[in-house]
Design an enzyme around this catalytic site. Structure first.
Site, PDB file in Angstrom:
ATOM      1  N   ARG A  57      36.994  49.343  39.245  1.00  0.00           N
ATOM      2  CA  ARG A  57      38.187  49.220  38.412  1.00  0.00           C
ATOM      3  C   ARG A  57      37.344  47.489  37.093  1.00  0.00           C
ATOM      4  O   ARG A  57      36.956  47.095  37.428  1.00  0.00           O
ATOM      5  CB  ARG A  57      39.092  47.938  39.323  1.00  0.00           C
ATOM      6  CG  ARG A  57      39.858  47.096  38.229  1.00  0.00           C
ATOM      7  CD  ARG A  57      40.190  46.525  39.740  1.00  0.00           C
ATOM      8  NE  ARG A  57      41.770  45.898  38.398  1.00  0.00           N
ATOM      9  CZ  ARG A  57      42.017  44.627  38.742  1.00  0.00           C
ATOM     10  NH1 ARG A  57      40.822  43.672  39.792  1.00  0.00           N
ATOM     11  NH2 ARG A  57      42.516  44.094  37.697  1.00  0.00           N
ATOM     12  N   HIS A  81      43.426  41.761  31.321  1.00  0.00           N
ATOM     13  CA  HIS A  81      42.922  40.916  31.866  1.00  0.00           C
ATOM     14  C   HIS A  81      42.955  39.928  31.518  1.00  0.00           C
ATOM     15  O   HIS A  81      41.733  38.852  31.247  1.00  0.00           O
ATOM     16  CB  HIS A  81      41.325  41.409  32.823  1.00  0.00           C
ATOM     17  CG  HIS A  81      41.423  40.434  33.925  1.00  0.00           C
ATOM     18  ND1 HIS A  81      41.028  41.486  35.108  1.00  0.00           N
ATOM     19  CD2 HIS A  81      41.370  39.547  34.113  1.00  0.00           C
ATOM     20  CE1 HIS A  81      40.927  40.525  36.154  1.00  0.00           C
ATOM     21  NE2 HIS A  81      40.783  39.469  35.775  1.00  0.00           N
ATOM     22  N   GLU A 133      47.413  40.034  37.341  1.00  0.00           N
ATOM     23  CA  GLU A 133      47.736  38.716  37.814  1.00  0.00           C
ATOM     24  C   GLU A 133      48.822  38.116  36.071  1.00  0.00           C
ATOM     25  O   GLU A 133      48.303  36.695  36.504  1.00  0.00           O
ATOM     26  CB  GLU A 133      46.445  37.887  38.142  1.00  0.00           C
ATOM     27  CG  GLU A 133      46.425  38.517  38.950  1.00  0.00           C
ATOM     28  CD  GLU A 133      45.040  37.256  39.773  1.00  0.00           C
ATOM     29  OE1 GLU A 133      44.420  36.460  39.729  1.00  0.00           O
ATOM     30  OE2 GLU A 133      44.267  38.076  40.553  1.00  0.00           O
ATOM     31  N   ASN A 169      46.855  41.919  44.614  1.00  0.00           N
ATOM     32  CA  ASN A 169      45.072  41.069  44.211  1.00  0.00           C
ATOM     33  C   ASN A 169      45.033  40.296  45.136  1.00  0.00           C
ATOM     34  O   ASN A 169      46.552  39.358  45.078  1.00  0.00           O
ATOM     35  CB  ASN A 169      44.644  40.725  43.168  1.00  0.00           C
ATOM     36  CG  ASN A 169      44.210  41.777  42.023  1.00  0.00           C
ATOM     37  OD1 ASN A 169      43.648  42.289  42.161  1.00  0.00           O
ATOM     38  ND2 ASN A 169      43.796  41.253  40.897  1.00  0.00           N
ATOM     39  N   TYR A 186      43.185  36.972  48.054  1.00  0.00           N
ATOM     40  CA  TYR A 186      41.992  36.327  48.322  1.00  0.00           C
ATOM     41  C   TYR A 186      41.922  35.801  49.830  1.00  0.00           C
ATOM     42  O   TYR A 186      41.109  35.296  50.732  1.00  0.00           O
ATOM     43  CB  TYR A 186      41.133  35.170  47.745  1.00  0.00           C
ATOM     44  CG  TYR A 186      41.131  36.036  46.408  1.00  0.00           C
ATOM     45  CD1 TYR A 186      41.475  36.793  44.944  1.00  0.00           C
ATOM     46  CD2 TYR A 186      39.932  36.538  46.236  1.00  0.00           C
ATOM     47  CE1 TYR A 186      41.494  37.986  44.481  1.00  0.00           C
ATOM     48  CE2 TYR A 186      38.935  36.708  45.214  1.00  0.00           C
ATOM     49  CZ  TYR A 186      39.677  37.438  44.058  1.00  0.00           C
ATOM     50  OH  TYR A 186      39.262  38.736  42.859  1.00  0.00           O
ATOM     51  N   GLU A 209      41.903  43.589  44.025  1.00  0.00           N
ATOM     52  CA  GLU A 209      40.834  43.121  43.883  1.00  0.00           C
ATOM     53  C   GLU A 209      41.135  42.234  45.444  1.00  0.00           C
ATOM     54  O   GLU A 209      41.925  41.966  46.107  1.00  0.00           O
ATOM     55  CB  GLU A 209      40.996  41.685  42.631  1.00  0.00           C
ATOM     56  CG  GLU A 209      40.736  41.657  41.756  1.00  0.00           C
ATOM     57  CD  GLU A 209      40.633  40.601  41.171  1.00  0.00           C
ATOM     58  OE1 GLU A 209      40.464  39.673  41.223  1.00  0.00           O
ATOM     59  OE2 GLU A 209      40.870  41.008  39.104  1.00  0.00           O
TER      60      GLU A 209
HETATM   61  C1  GBH Z   1      41.550  36.535  40.749  1.00  0.00           C
HETATM   62  O1  GBH Z   1      42.303  35.506  40.811  1.00  0.00           O
HETATM   63  C2  GBH Z   1      40.368  36.569  39.014  1.00  0.00           C
HETATM   64  O2  GBH Z   1      41.724  38.010  38.814  1.00  0.00           O
HETATM   65  C3  GBH Z   1      39.621  37.182  39.067  1.00  0.00           C
HETATM   66  O3  GBH Z   1      39.276  37.028  37.411  1.00  0.00           O
HETATM   67  C4  GBH Z   1      38.677  36.044  39.384  1.00  0.00           C
HETATM   68  O4  GBH Z   1      37.331  36.253  38.728  1.00  0.00           O
HETATM   69  C5  GBH Z   1      38.626  35.811  40.825  1.00  0.00           C
HETATM   70  O5  GBH Z   1      40.347  36.573  41.032  1.00  0.00           O
HETATM   71  C6  GBH Z   1      38.180  34.982  41.449  1.00  0.00           C
HETATM   72  O6  GBH Z   1      38.452  33.703  40.986  1.00  0.00           O
HETATM   73  O7  GBH Z   1      46.240  26.613  40.735  1.00  0.00           O
HETATM   74  O8  GBH Z   1      44.591  25.985  40.329  1.00  0.00           O
HETATM   75  O9  GBH Z   1      44.779  26.028  42.691  1.00  0.00           O
HETATM   76  C7  GBH Z   1      42.685  34.722  41.611  1.00  0.00           C
HETATM   77  C8  GBH Z   1      43.523  33.792  41.914  1.00  0.00           C
HETATM   78  C9  GBH Z   1      45.520  32.433  41.798  1.00  0.00           C
HETATM   79  C10 GBH Z   1      43.513  32.284  42.693  1.00  0.00           C
HETATM   80  C11 GBH Z   1      45.102  30.986  41.290  1.00  0.00           C
HETATM   81  C12 GBH Z   1      43.654  30.092  42.257  1.00  0.00           C
HETATM   82  C13 GBH Z   1      45.177  29.299  42.919  1.00  0.00           C
HETATM   83  C14 GBH Z   1      44.619  28.190  41.841  1.00  0.00           C
HETATM   84  N1  GBH Z   1      43.956  33.284  41.439  1.00  0.00           N
HETATM   85  N2  GBH Z   1      44.478  30.389  43.038  1.00  0.00           N
HETATM   86  S1  GBH Z   1      45.047  26.370  41.374  1.00  0.00           S
END
Ligand code: GBH
Length: 549
Positions: A82, A128, A174, A313, A315, A379
């Site tokens: 991807r 992106h 996202e 996506n 985490y 992701e």
């Molecule tokens: C992904 O986003 C992205 O698609 C990618 O580009 C990136 O490198 C990867 O994750 C790793 O970070 O409100 O400021 O505390 C992850 C999704 C959503 C994770 C918002 C952090 C909380 C941010 N993100 N989340 S905050």
């Protein structure tokens, strides 16, 4: 057939797996071959916007090293990759009446051919986060309704030029992040916020919701175009990918149970409800009143059903307590600390991330039940605490990341085979350590370590775990009868990834022999030919390949 392990231990044979990246995070070469500026180019250079003060001008230098990166993918044995297209390489100024940049198209065309030649299925994100700067200068980027037409024009060029070879399309990555982090919290480009210490302009109470609305419309119109003009002849599929972490109530109190749903409504439902169910969640309408744009009946007709699958996506998992005034979290407070004082899971380098595979499995079930779509996990990943300051050898032994993937691969298997969730892909974030947005290069999400002084790539233990796990759990496509060697045991068979697409490129071309980029030689293959399995592969079965209950 009869010697296959029990079916419940496997994923479907057409399951796509591999690694994910994004254009601005890896390409660098921001001035090469007629690329126009993206809004991240200059934003990253403003004082205080990235943790280490570094920008995306070089990143992992993948614009120059793309063939090495593809050979790395081959050494890992993935069947899919991807990546995203930089809009400003293809239409440098971004707009529907602006010139198209053939050199940019050629670069991506070569990348796509390079993948197919290696038997790897391209999974392509159109957007992106790297908007052409000119569109922001012209009408405020995603704040302007005109962006819908410009985005659809860009998407059309991509379908026309790459759609003969690309069968999996993602419109946006996202949109919550573009809306909230870009126009609410002001931590991502374009950095708008009501907080005047961060930004001279912006209104965090209105702009994120307008941006979100325009992102949804742009997505929906691109999907409509694809279905009307390309899908029948090209035979691909298109959808959006949303970020979203599982939300669990902090305790059994009714207000915290409600809070967890409110968190999901704003993190996920904001985009998923209109797209899969037809309108914004009731809770958002109540919370925001007339600050939330509404869909006209015509808009709703385009938006509902626009995405053909759920792109996921994810985490982590948050424990949710009612309260606070953060609208971007649904007026819910997040914590990883349980009422008894224990932590939910292992802490990552970033404050927002802990490892909790049970939450991943719960979210897969929640999404499948609520939206009734096949799920493509696009992701999932982990940043080990302080990895950036470790000596190389120590960084490569990324135990916490291995644990993360052990837990989440087991969760996938259980969700598919025990819960009946229709999951079709898994992409680990990320192929490489790379430009981690506001974190600069300090936070490393790669399963491959990048030494930024030399641009050398080194597979971490997690890369070995993930690649081995998927080789064991995704059965090879059935071999054509005439080629079948009767005495081979199934687990020794490693067929080239057959996705049909490879045949479209010149199969007479000599397949490149890949000198594996993996110094440990745990996985070593020959591109597009009879894959070889080194003895170490069979000797290195990881312990926890099955669900540990
Ligand atoms: C992904 O986003 C992205 O698609 C990618 O580009 C990136 O490198 C990867 O994750 C790793 O970070 O409100 O400021 O505390 C992850 C999704 C959503 C994770 C918002 C952090 C909380 C941010 N993100 N989340 S905050």
């Amino acid at each position: 057939m009869s010697v296959q392990p029990a079916q419940t231990e496997k994923l479907p044979s057409d399951f796509l797996w591999g690694f994910a990246t994004a254009s601005f995070q890896i390409e660098g070469s921001t001035n090469a071959d007629g690329r126009g500026k993206s809004w991240w180019d200059d934003f990253a250079k403003l004082p205080g916007k990235t943790l280490d003060g570094r920008d995306g001008d070089v990143a992992t230098d993948s614009y120059n090293r793309w063939e090495d990166d593809l050979d790395l993918l081959v050494s890992y044995g993935v069947n899919s990759y991807r990546f995203s297209l930089a809009w400003s390489r293809i239409v440098p100024l971004g707009g529907r009446n602006d010139p198209v940049n053939e050199a940019g198209i050629q670069w991506y065309s070569n990348l796509i051919d390079g993948l197919l030649k290696r038997g790897i299925t391209p999974f392509v994100t159109l957007y992106h986060w790297d908007l052409p700067q000119a569109l922001y200068d012209r009408y405020g980027g995603w704040l302007g309704r005109e962006i819908v037409e410009d985005y659809v024009n860009y998407a059309k060029i991509c379908f026309q030029r790459f759609g003969d070879r690309v069968k999996f399309w993602l419109t946006h990555n996202e949109p919550w992040c573009v809306s909230v982090l870009g126009h609410g919290r002001g931590v991502f480009a374009p950095g708008r916020s009501s907080d005047r210490t961060r930004s001279p302009e912006g209104d965090s109470s209105t702009e994120p919701w307008i941006v979100g609305h325009n992102l949804i419309l742009a997505h929906a119109h691109a999907c409509k175009l694809y279905r009307e003009e390309f899908k029948a002849s090209q035979g691909g599929t298109i959808g959006i990918t949303l970020n979203g972490d599982m939300a669990l109530p902090y305790d059994d109190s009714p207000e915290n149970i409600a809070a967890a749903q409110h968190a999901l409504d704003v993190a996920i439902g904001w985009f998923a409800d209109p797209i899969y169910l037809g309108d914004y969640p009731e809770y958002m309408k109540e919370m925001l009143g007339d600050r939330l744009p509404r869909f006209t009946p015509e808009e709703r007709a385009v938006v509902l059903g626009s995405s053909e699958f759920y792109g996921m996506n994810t985490y982590t998992t948050n424990l949710c307590k009612a309260g606070g005034d953060d609208e971007f979290q649904g007026k819910v407070e997040y914590t990883f600390t349980r009422p008894d004082g224990t932590q939910l899971g292992t802490q990552a380098h970033c404050a927002w991330l802990q490892d909790y595979p049970e939450g991943f499995r719960a979210l897969l079930n929640y999404l499948y039940k609520r939206y009734s779509k096949p799920i493509y996990v696009t992701e999932n990943g982990f940043a080990v605490k302080d990895e950036n300051t470790m000596p190389l050898e120590q960084a490569l032994a990324d135990h916490d990341r291995v644990q993360y993937f052990k837990g989440n691969t087991a969760a996938i298997l259980a969700a598919v085979n025990e819960d009946g969730v229709d999951i079709r892909s898994y992409f680990a974030w990320s192929l490489l350590d790379n430009f981690e947005w506001a974190d600069g290069y300090v936070t490393r999400f790669g399963l491959t370590y990048v030494d930024y002084d030399t641009q050398e790539r080194y597979p971490k233990d997690s890369a070995k775990f993930v690649t081995q796990w998927f080789k064991e759990h995704v059965p090879s496509a059935p071999e054509p009868k005439k080629d079948q060697a009767p005495n081979k045991e199934p687990e020794h068979l490693e067929l080239p990834q057959a996705n049909g697409d490879a045949a479209e490129t010149d199969s007479a071309t000599t397949s490149p022999t890949v000198e594996t980029a993996d110094p440990t030689s745990a996985v070593k293959r020959v591109a597009n030919g009879d894959a070889t399995t080194t003895p170490t592969v069979r000797g290195r079965r990881p312990a926890a390949t099955h669900l540990a209950h």
